[in-house]
Design a protein around this motif. Sequence first.
Motif: not given
Length: 153
Positions: A82-102
């Motif tokens: 990840h070029g902008a947020n190294h804290n996301l590397i290795g993290k699962p995003l499968l159930n991550l929602k955006d600001a609208d819950g998508k």
Amino acid sequence: MKRTVLKLTAGLAFGLMFAGSAVAADSGTKPEAIALAKKAAAMYAAQGQEKTYAEINNKNGQFIDRDMYVFVLNTAGNVTAHGANHNLIGKPLLNLKDADGKLFAQELIAVIKSGKSGWVDYKWPNPVTKQIEAKTTYVEPAGDIGFAVGIYK
């Protein structure tokens, strides 16, 4: 007097026209996002994962351009670079929602699994403005990973 007002009005309009261009130039475009994702995928094919991911993760590297950056997601939903947020590397995003819950990561993964490039719309923090904005992300699949670059609308 009339002539001076006309000159000032024309000068102001001209200045505003170029100011708008400067602001637009600070944001990536769809063709630029596609080119950046394809460039990362080409490096991956030519030089392998280690060198490509190191360059994607380099905040001063070739895969960060204004408000655009490359990130890599695998079909399990994990961020692998990840070029902008190294804290996301290795993290699962499968159930991550955006600001609208998508559940936008599931759509990104669906593009990867399809084997065909595509776009996904969602809302995400802009690294330049620090505001949550509408974003569309291009995904370039490469096997079980996808090289993704988004632009803010």
